[in-house]
Write an enzyme that holds these catalytic residues in place. Sequence first.
Site, PDB file in Angstrom:
ATOM      1  N   VAL A 133       3.476  -3.483  -2.218  1.00 49.39           N
ATOM      2  CA  VAL A 133       4.390  -2.807  -3.147  1.00 49.39           C
ATOM      3  C   VAL A 133       4.200  -1.294  -3.095  1.00 49.39           C
ATOM      4  O   VAL A 133       4.712  -0.561  -3.939  1.00 49.39           O
ATOM      5  CB  VAL A 133       4.195  -3.322  -4.600  1.00 49.39           C
ATOM      6  N   ASP A 134       3.469  -0.818  -2.096  1.00 52.73           N
ATOM      7  CA  ASP A 134       3.084   0.603  -2.058  1.00 52.73           C
ATOM      8  C   ASP A 134       4.098   1.506  -1.360  1.00 52.73           C
ATOM      9  O   ASP A 134       3.965   2.734  -1.396  1.00 52.73           O
ATOM     10  CB  ASP A 134       1.698   0.768  -1.413  1.00 52.73           C
ATOM     11  N   HIS A 188       7.696  -8.404  -2.434  1.00 53.18           N
ATOM     12  CA  HIS A 188       7.161  -8.295  -3.791  1.00 53.18           C
ATOM     13  C   HIS A 188       7.628  -7.022  -4.490  1.00 53.18           C
ATOM     14  O   HIS A 188       7.034  -6.589  -5.468  1.00 53.18           O
ATOM     15  CB  HIS A 188       5.625  -8.388  -3.764  1.00 53.18           C
TER      16      HIS A 188
END
Length: 251
Positions: free
Chosen positions: A105-106, A121
């Site tokens: 999710v970065d 995600h």
Amino acid sequence: MTDDARIAEAAAVLRSARRAIAFTGAGISVESGIPPFRGVDGLWERLDPSLLEIATFRRDPAAAWPLLAALFYDRLAAAEPNPAHRALAALEGAGLLAAVVTQNVDGLHRAAGSRVVHELHGSLRRLGCLACAARFPLAATGLGELPPTCRMCGGVLRPEIVFFGEGLPEPARSDAFAAAAACDAILVVGTSGEVMPAALLPWTAADRGATVIEVNTAPSAYTEPLTDLFLEGPAAALLARLAAHLDLGPV
Ligand SMILES: [Zn+2]
């Protein structure tokens, strides 16, 4: 087979593939300073997973936000793509990789220059309003005072990540599994294969006959049943060598 021979073999698979994709997990971002959730030193060793249940968040988002900020956003501000992210972007640029499917999710794949990225995600770098459904890129708004609020209606914003208790977002889920079903090679990087249902993706690819190349620091749930070619070690060094072998320049 020596390490060099495995890199050469992986390069040959990617060169001859009609359509290759990558599937990445937390292990690819560890070298960017983003800690994984699982395993030794994983965040779950230090934190209560119920913090990331959607019901907990919705009950009291103002209380959850300082925790989310400490857990994710403080590190994100300092995190940069590492050679593993950049190698995948270089592969795409050279026409050797059709898509990256990530569980992370970065946002570091996009930051590295990858263009076709399916984020199973979600992403910390997008915020959505709980009241009016407006969406904002983090870069445009920042978090401001916590909790971050919607400039359209004043409602509380949420990170557009998949909380526990939520399904995978569309169109990322459909696009990712369609890409897996259509590929003939898949590069699995930095994922243990334990987070369902995302972990099913390499199985979908292998079911259709794709060659599975795995890059992990230790054998995973995929290695024995699925992997054709296992490259053992940190992703940044191995993918940088792979990119060099393919004459993609320094990454
Ligand atoms: Zn709003």
